[in-house]
Each structure stands twice: as C-alpha cells, then as structure tokens.
Design a protein around this motif. Structure first.
Motif, short mmCIF file in Angstrom:
data_model
loop_
_atom_site.label_atom_id
_atom_site.label_comp_id
_atom_site.label_asym_id
_atom_site.label_seq_id
_atom_site.Cartn_x
_atom_site.Cartn_y
_atom_site.Cartn_z
N LEU A 53 0.83 -1.21 0.00
CA LEU A 53 0.00 0.00 0.00
C LEU A 53 0.86 1.25 0.00
CD1 LEU A 53 -2.78 -1.01 2.56
CD2 LEU A 53 -3.04 -0.71 0.09
N GLY A 54 2.01 1.19 0.70
CA GLY A 54 2.92 2.33 0.71
C GLY A 54 3.47 2.62 -0.67
N ILE A 55 3.80 1.54 -1.39
CA ILE A 55 4.30 1.71 -2.76
C ILE A 55 3.23 2.33 -3.64
CG2 ILE A 55 5.09 0.47 -4.81
CD1 ILE A 55 6.38 -1.59 -2.93
N VAL A 56 1.99 1.86 -3.48
CA VAL A 56 0.88 2.40 -4.28
C VAL A 56 0.69 3.89 -3.97
CG1 VAL A 56 -1.60 2.30 -4.66
CG2 VAL A 56 -0.29 0.19 -4.52
N ASP A 57 0.74 4.25 -2.67
CA ASP A 57 0.59 5.66 -2.28
C ASP A 57 1.69 6.52 -2.91
OD1 ASP A 57 -1.64 5.17 -0.81
OD2 ASP A 57 -0.57 4.94 1.09
N THR A 58 2.92 5.97 -2.93
CA THR A 58 4.03 6.71 -3.53
C THR A 58 3.81 6.93 -5.01
OG1 THR A 58 5.59 5.77 -1.91
CG2 THR A 58 6.53 6.70 -3.93
N LEU A 59 3.35 5.89 -5.70
CA LEU A 59 3.08 6.01 -7.14
C LEU A 59 1.97 7.01 -7.41
CD1 LEU A 59 3.31 2.24 -8.19
CD2 LEU A 59 4.96 4.05 -8.69
N ILE A 60 0.95 6.99 -6.55
CA ILE A 60 -0.16 7.94 -6.72
C ILE A 60 0.34 9.37 -6.53
CG2 ILE A 60 -2.32 8.76 -5.69
CD1 ILE A 60 -3.01 5.85 -5.10
N SER A 61 1.19 9.57 -5.51
CA SER A 61 1.74 10.91 -5.25
C SER A 61 2.58 11.38 -6.43
CB SER A 61 2.59 10.88 -3.98
OG SER A 61 1.81 10.54 -2.85
N GLN A 62 3.41 10.47 -6.97
CA GLN A 62 4.23 10.81 -8.13
C GLN A 62 3.36 11.15 -9.33
OE1 GLN A 62 6.78 7.41 -8.63
NE2 GLN A 62 8.18 8.03 -7.00
N GLY A 63 2.29 10.38 -9.50
CA GLY A 63 1.37 10.66 -10.61
C GLY A 63 0.69 12.00 -10.47
N GLN A 64 0.28 12.33 -9.24
CA GLN A 64 -0.36 13.62 -9.00
C GLN A 64 0.62 14.77 -9.26
OE1 GLN A 64 -1.70 13.03 -4.97
NE2 GLN A 64 -3.73 12.36 -5.61
N ALA A 65 1.87 14.58 -8.83
CA ALA A 65 2.87 15.63 -9.06
C ALA A 65 3.12 15.81 -10.55
CB ALA A 65 4.18 15.25 -8.35
N THR A 66 3.17 14.70 -11.28
CA THR A 66 3.37 14.77 -12.73
C THR A 66 2.19 15.47 -13.41
OG1 THR A 66 4.65 12.72 -12.68
CG2 THR A 66 3.78 13.41 -14.82
N ILE A 102 0.22 17.72 -12.07
CA ILE A 102 0.30 19.16 -11.78
C ILE A 102 1.32 19.83 -12.69
CG2 ILE A 102 0.98 20.85 -10.03
CD1 ILE A 102 -0.17 18.91 -7.92
N GLU A 103 2.47 19.16 -12.87
CA GLU A 103 3.52 19.71 -13.72
C GLU A 103 3.06 19.82 -15.16
OE1 GLU A 103 8.16 18.70 -15.02
OE2 GLU A 103 7.16 17.58 -13.41
N LEU A 104 2.36 18.79 -15.65
CA LEU A 104 1.84 18.82 -17.02
C LEU A 104 0.80 19.91 -17.19
CD1 LEU A 104 1.52 14.99 -17.76
CD2 LEU A 104 3.18 16.57 -18.75
N GLU A 122 0.73 22.72 -15.53
CA GLU A 122 1.45 24.00 -15.59
C GLU A 122 2.06 24.22 -16.96
OE1 GLU A 122 4.24 23.69 -12.43
OE2 GLU A 122 2.80 24.19 -10.85
N GLN A 123 2.61 23.13 -17.55
CA GLN A 123 3.17 23.24 -18.89
C GLN A 123 2.08 23.55 -19.91
OE1 GLN A 123 5.34 19.66 -19.75
NE2 GLN A 123 6.83 20.00 -18.11
N LYS A 124 0.92 22.95 -19.73
CA LYS A 124 -0.20 23.21 -20.63
C LYS A 124 -0.62 24.67 -20.55
CE LYS A 124 -5.04 22.06 -21.42
NZ LYS A 124 -6.23 21.34 -20.90
N ASP A 125 -0.71 25.19 -19.30
CA ASP A 125 -1.10 26.59 -19.11
C ASP A 125 -0.07 27.52 -19.77
OD1 ASP A 125 -3.29 25.76 -17.71
OD2 ASP A 125 -2.38 26.02 -15.73
N SER A 126 1.22 27.16 -19.63
CA SER A 126 2.28 27.98 -20.23
C SER A 126 2.16 27.99 -21.75
CB SER A 126 3.65 27.46 -19.81
OG SER A 126 3.82 27.55 -18.42
N LEU A 127 1.90 26.80 -22.33
CA LEU A 127 1.78 26.70 -23.79
C LEU A 127 0.55 27.45 -24.29
CD1 LEU A 127 2.74 22.93 -24.32
CD2 LEU A 127 4.07 24.94 -24.97
N GLU A 128 -0.54 27.39 -23.52
CA GLU A 128 -1.74 28.12 -23.92
C GLU A 128 -1.48 29.62 -23.87
OE1 GLU A 128 -4.74 26.70 -21.29
OE2 GLU A 128 -5.24 24.95 -22.53
N GLY A 129 -0.74 30.07 -22.83
CA GLY A 129 -0.39 31.49 -22.75
C GLY A 129 0.49 31.93 -23.90
N LEU A 130 1.45 31.07 -24.26
CA LEU A 130 2.33 31.37 -25.38
C LEU A 130 1.54 31.44 -26.69
CD1 LEU A 130 5.20 31.77 -26.45
CD2 LEU A 130 5.41 29.28 -26.60
N ALA A 131 0.57 30.52 -26.84
CA ALA A 131 -0.25 30.52 -28.05
C ALA A 131 -1.07 31.80 -28.15
CB ALA A 131 -1.17 29.29 -28.05
#
Length: 203
Positions: free
Chosen positions: A159-172, A174-176, A178-187
């Motif tokens: 379960l700890g491993i699953v929680d870690t993977l979920i946290s990593q996925g959520q962080a990814t 959020i990062e994506l 932010e990148q999408k928002d940046s690209l939309e602003g650039l467009a």
C-alpha cells in the motif's frame, strides 16, 4: 434479538402510521445498530490463532445476520419518514429525514467495508492455518499470529508503494497542467502578435 415493527391494519410490515412513531423507531434502530456494529468490529479484529478464528466464526455470522436485518429495517423506516413528511415537511422534519438517511448510508458503508475486509482476512487466515498444520513444512515452528502479522506487513508495504506512485502521478499531473497553461499562454501571445503584424503589414 431483532425487533420487528408491529403491523398496522391494512399495512405491510415495517410501515409507520405517524411521524412521531417513525422517528421513535428510527432512534431505537440507530442505537441498536450502533451497539451491534461496535460488537462486530471488536469481534472482527485480527485473530491471534486458528482456534480464535474458529470460535469467532459463528458469532460473526450471527451478528452479520442481525445487522443486515436491522439495516433493512432502518432503510424502510427512513423511507416511511420521507413519505410521512411529504412535500410540505417543516425544516425540522426535512433535517431529521436527511440525518437518518445519512446514518443509514454511513452504517451500511461501514458494515459492508468491514465485512469485505473480514472475508479477505478469514480466507487468508484459513489458508495460512492449513499450511501451518503440516501442508507446508517451511512454516513449521511459526505461530499463525506471526505469519499473519508478516502478511499484514507485506500488504502495508504494498500500500505504501501504491501511495508513492499515486503521489508521483499527481505531481506529474500538476507539472503537465502547468506546462499546458504555459503553452496556452504562449499561443495567445503568438495570436496577438500575429494580429499586430497583420495590421502593420496592411498599413
């Protein structure tokens, strides 16, 4: 002991003829279910040995039947309260109906969740106990409680491993975003620049 609401003439079982009666039955059922559910949760705690599992089995089955019947009764009484309150229900009546609907769903969810967890633990415990009885010599000398504890630790680790993977996925994610928002602003900036450039060209 599981009580059944008395029948009124011409009415089916569990039907309540008045609001005070329905509220009184709902209150009594709430107390009974709360008590039985606590007993069930206590009895369903992890067994220390195969003998404990065998002894608890019949009591758990009996409590499950009682709880299912009590929950069914509370569901029916809650439906009766909603019908009795009707469309012209007072604020107090509406809040009372909502409260008991919430209690019914919460009790039902807690019971079903613990029941599924107990079924999983029971199957695993029986398997480990049968292996300990001599079918698996690698467990010779190991108490069933120790084996169950090791299995539990393994599950928590997973379960700890699953929680870690979920946290990593959520962080990814959020990062994506932010990148999408940046690209939309650039467009948008490029679109504005293009319009300005076209105007200057036309002039």
């Amino acid at each position: 002991f599981v009580f059944i609401l008395p029948k009124e003439p011409g009415q089916s079982e569990m039907s309540c003829s008045s609001w005070p009666k329905a509220r009184r039955w709902a209150r009594e059922l709430e107390g009974k279910i709360d008590t039985k559910l606590l007993q069930y949760l206590k009895l369903a705690s992890s067994p220390e040995s195969c003998d404990d599992l065998e002894k608890a089995g019949s009591k758990l089955d009996s409590l499950e039947i009682e709880l299912e019947e009590l929950l069914e009764q509370l569901g029916r009484v809650t439906d009766d309260m909603q019908k009795l309150a009707g469309e012209r229900a007072t604020h107090e009546e509406s809040e009372t109906v909502k409260r008991y609907q919430g209690i019914f769903h919460q009790f039902s969810a807690d019971f079903q969740r613990k029941k599924r967890s107990l079924e999983f633990k029971s199957r695993r415990a029986r398997l480990l106990c049968s292996r300990h009885d001599g079918k698996d010599v690698s467990l010779t000398g190991i108490r069933p409680s120790d084996t169950l504890r090791k299995e539990q630790e393994g599950l928590f680790s997973s379960l700890g491993i699953v929680d870690t993977l979920i946290s990593q996925g959520q962080a990814t994610m959020i990062e994506l975003k932010e990148q999408k928002d940046s690209l939309e602003g650039l467009a948008r900036d490029l679109a504005v620049s293009q319009k300005v450039f076209l105007k200057l060209t036309c002039c």
